[in-house]
Design a protein around this motif. Structure first.
Motif, PDB file in Angstrom:
ATOM      1  N   TRP A  26       0.794  -1.217   0.000  1.00 46.55           N
ATOM      2  CA  TRP A  26       0.000   0.000   0.000  1.00 46.55           C
ATOM      3  C   TRP A  26       0.834   1.277   0.000  1.00 46.55           C
ATOM      4  CZ3 TRP A  26      -3.476   2.810  -1.634  1.00 46.55           C
ATOM      5  CH2 TRP A  26      -4.017   3.899  -0.958  1.00 46.55           C
ATOM      6  N   ALA A  41      -8.477   8.730  -1.039  1.00 43.76           N
ATOM      7  CA  ALA A  41      -8.345   7.441  -0.358  1.00 43.76           C
ATOM      8  C   ALA A  41      -8.140   7.638   1.141  1.00 43.76           C
ATOM      9  CB  ALA A  41      -7.198   6.640  -0.961  1.00 43.76           C
ATOM     10  N   THR A  44     -11.389   8.876   2.862  1.00 41.40           N
ATOM     11  CA  THR A  44     -12.428   7.855   3.015  1.00 41.40           C
ATOM     12  C   THR A  44     -11.956   6.663   3.836  1.00 41.40           C
ATOM     13  OG1 THR A  44     -11.780   6.917   0.867  1.00 41.40           O
ATOM     14  CG2 THR A  44     -13.611   8.490   0.875  1.00 41.40           C
ATOM     15  N   PHE A  46      -9.562   4.526   3.467  1.00 42.55           N
ATOM     16  CA  PHE A  46      -9.193   3.272   2.820  1.00 42.55           C
ATOM     17  C   PHE A  46      -7.974   2.686   3.516  1.00 42.55           C
ATOM     18  CE2 PHE A  46      -6.496   0.828  -0.037  1.00 42.55           C
ATOM     19  CZ  PHE A  46      -7.388  -0.164  -0.400  1.00 42.55           C
ATOM     20  N   CYS A  52     -11.664  -4.205   1.965  1.00 40.53           N
ATOM     21  CA  CYS A  52     -11.857  -2.756   1.986  1.00 40.53           C
ATOM     22  C   CYS A  52     -11.815  -2.226   0.551  1.00 40.53           C
ATOM     23  CB  CYS A  52     -10.780  -2.097   2.834  1.00 40.53           C
ATOM     24  SG  CYS A  52     -11.084  -0.340   3.159  1.00 40.53           S
ATOM     25  N   ALA A  54     -12.168   1.241  -2.193  1.00 42.11           N
ATOM     26  CA  ALA A  54     -12.203   2.684  -2.442  1.00 42.11           C
ATOM     27  C   ALA A  54     -12.444   2.915  -3.923  1.00 42.11           C
ATOM     28  CB  ALA A  54     -10.892   3.342  -2.018  1.00 42.11           C
TER      29      ALA A  54
END
Length: 485
Positions: A26, A41, A44, A46, A52, A54
């Protein structure tokens, strides 16, 4: 493709890319995102935890890209969540996974390219993810209007779309059978479903009913005699006669009231699924035929309804089976093993190289292992290992229980060769398996699956409702043993 599944299309220029991420990958993926999308991202919340999602917008507010978290130890069918999470549109798995995605262990053993290798993309099994997508997109829509449009998935030439679709559609048709209520699915409809599959693949089907059934398959006849819907023994054959012989047997009880030992109403609510063994066997057979495996396939389905009427068999009755063994009826609600006994005796007479039976047989197996993990039994140690490995490889898991021979004495009868139940609370799944083994003595390589046949709640790739547990496992097992010539 079946209307119960999402669509697969070949590469589409406007398909929205889905990038799958792990905790390790990530930071690098986030750094490579355009600044507005990276900010979105973060805003929200993420994260790369499993499941999960997005939806990253472009400058006009349209979905430009999707981030999907795989977590650290993701469910191999995790991509099956996506059809239920994404808005309508066409999507594709991103071809630039940044060498990060290691979450899916559903390798090429379930569906293979022509060279026999799974389609992997920098550690991400896009072929397995495509299958998971299709399995998760399934909806049973026979009795109500279709819901919202489902998203479509664009796949590249690296994905064997035909193989993936073939497996997913066989699963979908099997799920449809289990989900169909008994007023619309009796023995005749089970026969019609088998004939439809046979017609698609050039297989031969014979059916035994009436007086011939009563004479040659007395246990099948006596269980089904209580219903106005005639019982039958359905026998499908396919493949070269000189190829290795593999026989699949499936329990086809269209509805189980329990007979005169009637079930309480709460236990009858899901009894439309008591033909789940036949659905799983048929789904596996369809995958085998569609894959063109090098074997001689036989599918045997005893199809009945266990109803309550003046012609129902009774506790205490003694019935002589096809194999010649006499069976005392200790409980009319243990009817599945009775119809399987006659079917297994038919299969065993041919001495197949491999015999596999599928049945929603005992509550004891569910008590021991829960609804997601079918029990299996075999005396063949090498075969047991192969079954377990295939289940792990294709995310269709099972767990072996022992055929503990001393428990066979629990089935002793004072007036017949054996009783159909032990009469006690112990080892119900094991005694049922031992009962079945009495009717296939010549076949050493015999696997018995005790299934639940139902997903109590939705999980990735496994919507709530009917499920053909072990069908994909058996296809993968047979594909390894008897590859396409």
């Amino acid at each position: 493709m079946s209307q119960t599944l999402s669509r697969l299309v070949r590469e589409a220029a406007d398909a929205v890319p889905i990038t799958c991420v792990t905790r390790e990958s990530w930071p690098g993926i986030e750094a490579a995102l355009p600044a507005p999308q990276a900010a979105y991202a973060r805003a929200t919340d993420f994260s790369p935890k499993a499941g999960c999602l997005a939806l990253l917008p472009d400058a006009e507010g349209r979905v430009a890209a999707v981030l999907f978290g795989l977590g650290d130890d993701a469910d191999p069918l995790l991509a099956g969540k996506l059809p239920g999470l994404l808005p309508p549109g066409t999507y594709r798995f991103s071809p630039t996974q940044n060498s990060v995605v290691q979450g899916s262990e559903l390798r090429g053993s379930d569906v293979q390219n022509s060279d026999g290798q799974g389609s992997e993309l920098r550690g991400f099994d896009v072929q397995g993810a495509t299958l998971a997508w299709l399995l998760g997109s399934y909806r049973f829509g026979r009795y109500r209007a279709a819901g919202t449009e489902r998203p479509a998935l664009a796949v590249s030439e690296s994905v064997d779309a035909e193989a993936v679709t073939r497996i997913a559609e066989a699963v979908a048709r099997g799920r449809d059978l289990v989900n169909t209520p008994a007023n619309d699915l009796g023995p005749a409809e089970i026969e019609a479903a088998i004939r439809a599959v046979a017609d698609r693949h050039g297989a031969a089907v014979t059916v035994v009913t009436g007086e011939d059934l009563a004479r040659d398959f007395p246990l099948v006849h006596v269980v089904g005699a209580s219903s106005p819907r005639a019982p039958r023994l359905i026998d499908l054959t396919w493949g070269p006669v000189d190829a290795p012989r593999v026989t699949l047997v499936g329990k086809g009880v269209a509805f189980d009231t329990g007979g005169l030992d009637i079930k309480p109403s709460s236990a009858m609510l899901l009894m439309k699924k008591d033909m789940g063994g036949s659905a799983a066997a048929l789904a596996a057979a369809e995958m085998v035929m569609g894959s063109g495996l090098n074997l001689r396939l036989r599918l045997i389905i005893p199809a009945v309804e266990n109803a309550v009427s003046g012609t129902a068999f009774r506790p205490g009755d003694v019935i002589r089976s096809r194999a010649g063994l006499t069976v005392e009826i200790g409980n009319t609600d243990a009817e599945g093993r009775l119809i399987l006994a006659d079917a297994l005796a038919l299969a065993d007479a041919e001495k197949p190289d491999l015999l596999i039976d599928f049945a929603t047989l005992t509550g004891a197996a569910r008590t021991a292992l829960g609804p997601d993990l079918p029990a299996f039994f075999t005396e063949d140690e090498a075969l047991a290992q192969s079954v377990a490995e295939a289940g792990v490889a294709v995310a269709d898991p099972v767990w072996r229980l022992p055929l503990h021979k001393p428990y066979a004495s629990l089935l002793d009868s004072k007036i017949a060769d054996l009783n159909n139940v032990s009469g006690g609370p112990f080892a119900g799944a094991i005694t049922a398996a031992l009962f079945l083994r009495r009717f296939a003595p010549a076949t050493r390589a015999h696997v018995h699956f005790d299934l639940y046949g139902w997903n109590p709640s939705t999980k990735p790739g496994r919507p709530e409702g009917g499920e053909v547990q072990t069908a994909r496992l058996v296809h993968a097992l047979l594909a390894r043993r008897y590859p396409r010539a």
